[in-house]
Design a protein around this motif. Structure first.
Motif, PDB file in Angstrom:
ATOM      1  N   ASP A   1      28.504  70.090 -35.372  1.00 24.11           N
ATOM      2  CA  ASP A   1      27.650  71.246 -35.097  1.00 24.11           C
ATOM      3  C   ASP A   1      26.942  71.109 -33.754  1.00 24.11           C
ATOM      4  OD1 ASP A   1      28.345  72.400 -37.525  1.00 24.11           O
ATOM      5  OD2 ASP A   1      26.525  71.729 -38.558  1.00 24.11           O
ATOM      6  N   ASP A   2      26.443  69.915 -33.464  1.00 26.50           N
ATOM      7  CA  ASP A   2      25.730  69.701 -32.209  1.00 26.50           C
ATOM      8  C   ASP A   2      26.667  69.832 -31.007  1.00 26.50           C
ATOM      9  OD1 ASP A   2      23.050  68.869 -31.067  1.00 26.50           O
ATOM     10  OD2 ASP A   2      24.376  67.367 -30.155  1.00 26.50           O
ATOM     11  N   TYR A   3      27.843  69.219 -31.096  1.00 20.71           N
ATOM     12  CA  TYR A   3      28.803  69.296 -29.997  1.00 20.71           C
ATOM     13  C   TYR A   3      29.256  70.742 -29.774  1.00 20.71           C
ATOM     14  CZ  TYR A   3      32.453  67.957 -26.787  1.00 20.71           C
ATOM     15  OH  TYR A   3      33.237  67.830 -25.664  1.00 20.71           O
ATOM     16  N   ALA A   4      29.555  71.438 -30.872  1.00 23.51           N
ATOM     17  CA  ALA A   4      29.998  72.832 -30.762  1.00 23.51           C
ATOM     18  C   ALA A   4      28.898  73.714 -30.186  1.00 23.51           C
ATOM     19  CB  ALA A   4      30.438  73.345 -32.133  1.00 23.51           C
ATOM     20  N   SER A   5      27.677  73.462 -30.576  1.00 22.16           N
ATOM     21  CA  SER A   5      26.550  74.228 -30.049  1.00 22.16           C
ATOM     22  C   SER A   5      26.406  74.036 -28.545  1.00 22.16           C
ATOM     23  CB  SER A   5      25.267  73.803 -30.767  1.00 22.16           C
ATOM     24  OG  SER A   5      24.154  74.424 -30.196  1.00 22.16           O
ATOM     25  N   LYS A   6      26.549  72.811 -28.091  1.00 24.52           N
ATOM     26  CA  LYS A   6      26.460  72.527 -26.654  1.00 24.52           C
ATOM     27  C   LYS A   6      27.621  73.159 -25.892  1.00 24.52           C
ATOM     28  CE  LYS A   6      23.638  68.490 -26.826  1.00 24.52           C
ATOM     29  NZ  LYS A   6      23.432  67.325 -27.560  1.00 24.52           N
TER      30      LYS A   6
END
Length: 78
Positions: free
Chosen positions: A42-47
């Motif tokens: 989720d964090d990587y995709a958000s970035k």
């Protein structure tokens, strides 16, 4: 399922499962080791969405990996 990939920044990742790949992919580069596999995705995709307007699916680790591969963020070595 054995996987060996090289990331866009040259890191080589060996993993036996998609979850293990995600853990190795995120370890030390972007996220803290305390994050779950889902939190990491989720964090990587958000970035990626915020900085490059790129959508990376996070519904399953395998879909996440396949998207990274299609977009050229990782290269399959074997």
């Amino acid at each position: 399922m054995y996987m060996k990939f090289q990331t866009y920044n040259g890191k080589v990742i060996y993993a036996d499962t998609p979850e293990e790949f995600i853990t190795q992919f995120c370890k030390g580069d972007l996220l803290t080791q305390e994050m779950s596999v889902q939190e990491c995705m989720d964090d990587y995709a958000s970035k990626a969405k915020e900085h490059n307007n790129i959508h990376i699916p996070t519904d399953t680790p395998l879909n996440f990996i396949n998207a990274l591969y299609r977009m050229g963020y990782i290269i399959k070595l074997e």
